[in-house]
Each structure stands twice: as structure tokens, then as C-alpha cells.
Design a protein around this motif. Structure first.
Motif, mmCIF file in Angstrom:
data_model
loop_
_atom_site.group_PDB
_atom_site.id
_atom_site.type_symbol
_atom_site.label_atom_id
_atom_site.label_comp_id
_atom_site.label_asym_id
_atom_site.label_seq_id
_atom_site.Cartn_x
_atom_site.Cartn_y
_atom_site.Cartn_z
ATOM 1 N N THR A 193 5.934 -10.294 1.972
ATOM 2 C CA THR A 193 5.086 -9.111 2.075
ATOM 3 C C THR A 193 4.294 -8.900 0.787
ATOM 4 O OG1 THR A 193 6.693 -8.083 3.560
ATOM 5 C CG2 THR A 193 5.098 -6.628 2.503
ATOM 6 N N LEU A 194 4.966 -9.037 -0.352
ATOM 7 C CA LEU A 194 4.285 -8.782 -1.621
ATOM 8 C C LEU A 194 3.286 -9.877 -1.954
ATOM 9 C CD1 LEU A 194 7.129 -7.261 -3.826
ATOM 10 C CD2 LEU A 194 5.571 -6.157 -2.196
ATOM 11 N N ILE A 217 3.483 -3.537 -4.619
ATOM 12 C CA ILE A 217 4.128 -2.458 -3.852
ATOM 13 C C ILE A 217 3.146 -1.315 -3.620
ATOM 14 C CG2 ILE A 217 5.922 -0.685 -3.958
ATOM 15 C CD1 ILE A 217 7.691 -2.778 -5.387
ATOM 16 N N LYS A 218 2.350 -0.982 -4.624
ATOM 17 C CA LYS A 218 1.334 0.065 -4.459
ATOM 18 C C LYS A 218 0.359 -0.309 -3.350
ATOM 19 C CE LYS A 218 -2.106 2.726 -7.098
ATOM 20 N NZ LYS A 218 -3.300 2.386 -6.286
ATOM 21 N N VAL A 220 0.963 -2.148 -0.705
ATOM 22 C CA VAL A 220 1.614 -1.969 0.590
ATOM 23 C C VAL A 220 1.621 -0.502 0.995
ATOM 24 C CG1 VAL A 220 3.753 -2.259 1.905
ATOM 25 C CG2 VAL A 220 3.035 -4.034 0.305
ATOM 26 N N THR A 221 1.858 0.391 0.047
ATOM 27 C CA THR A 221 1.920 1.818 0.381
ATOM 28 C C THR A 221 0.578 2.365 0.858
ATOM 29 O OG1 THR A 221 1.508 2.515 -1.913
ATOM 30 C CG2 THR A 221 3.808 2.201 -1.244
ATOM 31 N N GLU A 222 -0.500 1.655 0.561
ATOM 32 C CA GLU A 222 -1.811 2.092 1.055
ATOM 33 C C GLU A 222 -1.882 2.036 2.574
ATOM 34 O OE1 GLU A 222 -4.809 -0.239 -0.844
ATOM 35 O OE2 GLU A 222 -4.185 0.318 -2.875
ATOM 36 N N LEU A 223 -1.023 1.244 3.197
ATOM 37 C CA LEU A 223 -0.998 1.119 4.659
ATOM 38 C C LEU A 223 0.013 2.052 5.315
ATOM 39 C CD1 LEU A 223 -1.057 -2.778 5.049
ATOM 40 C CD2 LEU A 223 -2.982 -1.220 5.357
#
Length: 369
Positions: A193-194, A217-218, A220-223
Motif C-alpha cells: 500500500t505504501l 501514510i499521509k 493514503v489518508t487523503e483517500l
């Protein structure tokens, strides 16, 4: 979290139930995965002198017996029997077994990160490359100090082509909610994922490691508001079938099934896929000793059984000679086909071996908090 190896067993059962895999094919598939029966630890110890215990992630049948790996080795090594134990060789179980001094396993289906971690802790046997041949794998990441890979798999971008006039072709498109609206699907795990998150930002594939955890990680959090997670392969397939997600990152074996059974409506791309070796390790102090290294060497050296496994379940071969043996209709679905391989990134198992525990916890805290 379900591992890829466990999903292979589930996938074989599901394909059989759908009529896509015969009973004979199911037995062959489970045998190749080392999941066609289990052996008790006491019996394994009693016969360990002439017996090798191969441990995998699931058992569904008592018929069949290591056809792709065990039988060829037994034929060339008279007096040695290869048996299967389907109780699941987690890193924790291997560690407990070695530290207790009661090792009953000889060869365990693990991962690149697991092999590196076990080797660092002194819990896995260093492979002897005068017995094994590094030339029998396609890349250095498939022949490590403490593990080697007779199969491969990938994490790829899959999408519903009915939703998009212009198909997505990259992780940048995966993160582009304006051009490609809809719910995204990711595994509830930081691994792969990363890497995809960093590639979506334009990071070159050869510059992914060491992973910038904070940035990835930041990203991914956008989604977060357009994101669902899967925990096992069957779930990832179902979420794409039902349209609950329009695009996702899933194992190539599941993506291949979706493309075939949807008659091409659900497609996947190799570009930006994360190629991973199916690593086997030998626990330190294994009862079969050097014979386990010879069995692993045999598994690496024979391309024909690896091509057979590709045809049954989609696991990629790793012997360089195998690509030329793959039937034309299967090349599209082979992660180690030269054309497909060159579009992908090889996972850095050494980096994940050092950083998985902390990195995955940070990831989970961010996406579920």
C-alpha cells in the motif's frame, strides 16, 4: 490478516465450487501448495531421519501429495519421503519452536521480510548456495541468505472498466478522484500500500526504499472518505464484483479471476505492480538437516512444475527457463513474464523485515483512527 498463501488455498476451493477447477485439478493445486494433508508433530519427529515436513497455510484434502514439489524430489532421492503439514508456519510459531529446541518442521512457506527477520534473530538456517543455485531464480530478491522462492505473486491495480471511459493506468490515476471518481479498495496492511502511495506522488520505482513512512501514510489518508479495506482475498474479489469499489489494489491471482469471469469488464494493469517472492525458509535445527536444502534446490530448479502451478492458480514461476514454457494464453496472467515483470517493482523484503512492525502499526493507527 490473511496471507497470500492462505488465499491460494481458498481460491482453489472456490474455483472448484464454480466448476472452473476439476476435482483432480483441485487435488493437484492443493498438493502444489503443500495443503493436501497434515502430519502430527509426534509422527514427524519419529520419522524425521528419512522424512521432510513441508509446512504451508491450509489443508483441505487428504488426497494428493506434493505432486509439483514433493514427488519430483522423492523420485530423485530414494528413501526420502516429503509430507505436508498445513497448520500454518507463522514467524511467531517458527520462533517458538526454535527457541524451545523442539523443531519438527523442515521447510516453511514464509516471506522475504519473514526470512530476513528470522535470519537476523538466528532462527533460520542460512542457505548453502553450493547446494542451491542462484541462477535458478529470476532476480537476487528471490534467493536470500535465509530463504528462496519457488513461486511469486504481485499486488496490482484492478478497476471496473464500465465506470471509466478512459482507463486508469497508474497509481497517480488511482489517487485522482476527480478524473476517476468512486470508492477505492486497499488491503488493511502497509505492505505494498505504501509503495503505491509513493508512486502516486511520482516517486521513481527504484527510489521507493527506504520508504518515507510519514509521506506515504499521509497520502493514503487523503483517500479516507473514499476508501474501503479488505482483509482476505475472497473479500477483495467480492467488493469489486458487487461494485462497492470501482478500483483497488489486490493480489494478481484474484485480479486474474475477476478479469476472466467478468469477460474483461473488470481489468487489471501490471504497471506499478509490486512483485513479491514466495519465500520458503528452513528453521534452525530442522530434523531433516541438509535434505531440506536439497528439497528447496529441487523446487527452484524445475520450471515445469512452476508453470503447472501458474496454470492452476496463477502463482508466478521464478525459474528463468519457465517463461518460455508458459502457454501463450497464460502470459497475460503471469507476474514474471518478462513484459509484465519489467513494469513492476520488486518488494524490498530486507527493508520490510526491519520496519514492518512499527510501520504497519503507524499505518493502521492513521487509517483507522
Amino acid at each position: 490478516m490473511q496471507r497470500f498463501q492462505q488465499d491460494c488455498v481458498d481460491l482453489a476451493r472456490q474455483l472448484h465450487a464454480r466448476g472452473r477447477l476439476s476435482r483432480r485439478g483441485l487435488i493437484r493445486a492443493l498438493s502444489a501448495l503443500g495443503a493436501a494433508g497434515a502430519l502430527g508433530a509426534g509422527e514427524a519427529r519419529a520419522q524425521a531421519g528419512k522424512q521432510l515436513v513441508m509446512v504451508n497455510w491450509g489443508g483441505l484434502a487428504n488426497e494428493g501429495f506434493g505432486r509439483f514439489y514433493g514427488e519430483p524430489f522423492m523420485a530423485e532421492t530414494p528413501g526420502v519421503k516429503v509430507v505436508q503439514d498445513s497448520t500454518g508456519p507463522s514467524t511467531g510459531r517458527i520462533r517458538s519452536m526454535v527457541e524451545s529446541g523442539r523443531v519438527t518442521w523442515d521447510l516453511c512457506d514464509s516471506s522475504a521480510s519473514g526470512a530476513n527477520l528470522l535470519g537476523k534473530l538466528g532462527l533460520a538456517t542460512r542457505l548453502d548456495y553450493s547446494i542451491l543455485d542462484r541462477g535458478n531464480v529470476i532476480a537476487p530478491g528471490f534467493a536470500l541468505d535465509h530463504g528462496a522462492a519457488p513461486y511469486s505473486f504481485s499486488s496490482v491495480l484492478v478497476y471496473d472498466s464500465a465506470k471509466f471511459p478512459t482507463p486508469p493506468t497508474s497509481w497517480a490515476d488511482f489517487w485522482d478522484l476527480k478524473r476517476f471518481p468512486g470508492t477505492r479498495l486497499l488491503r488493511r496492511d502497509a505492505t505494498c500500500t505504501l509503495e503505491a502511495a509513493l508512486m502516486s506522488l511520482g516517486r521513481a520505482p527504484d527510489k521507493l526504499y527506504p520508504i518515507d513512512l510519514r509521506t506515504a501514510i499521509k497520502r493514503v489518508t487523503e483517500l479516507r472518505n473514499n476508501l474501503v479495506f479488505w482483509n482476505n482475498g475472497s473479500e477483495s474479489e467480492q467488493l469489486m464484483r458487487t461494485g462497492e469499489a470501482v478500483m483497488g489494489q489486490i493480489w494478481h491471482t484474484r485480479a486474474s479471476v475477476l478479469e476472466r469471469e467478468s469477460k474483461g469488464r473488470i481489468k487489471f494493469v501490471w504497471n506499478g505492480g509490486i512483485l513479491q517472492p514466495g519465500i520458503f525458509v528452513i528453521p534452525k535445527g530442522n530434523p531433516g538437516g541438509e535434505l531440506a536444502q536439497r528439497l528447496l534446490a529441487s523446487m527452484l530448479a524445475k520450471p515445469e512444475p512452476q508453470v503447472g502451478l501458474l496454470g492452476l492458480l496463477g502463482n508466478g514461476p521464478t525459474n528463468p527457463k519457465a517463461a518460455a514454457m508458459v502457454p501463450a494464453e497464460l502470459r497475460r496472467f503471469n507476474p514474471t513474464d518478462p513484459e509484465n515483470e519489467r513494469q513492476q517493482v520488486m518488494i524490498d523484503g530486507a527493508w520490510w523485515g526491519e520496519n514492518y512492525q512499527a510501520g504497519n502499526q503507524d499505518f493502521l493507527d492513521a487509517v483507522t483512527g
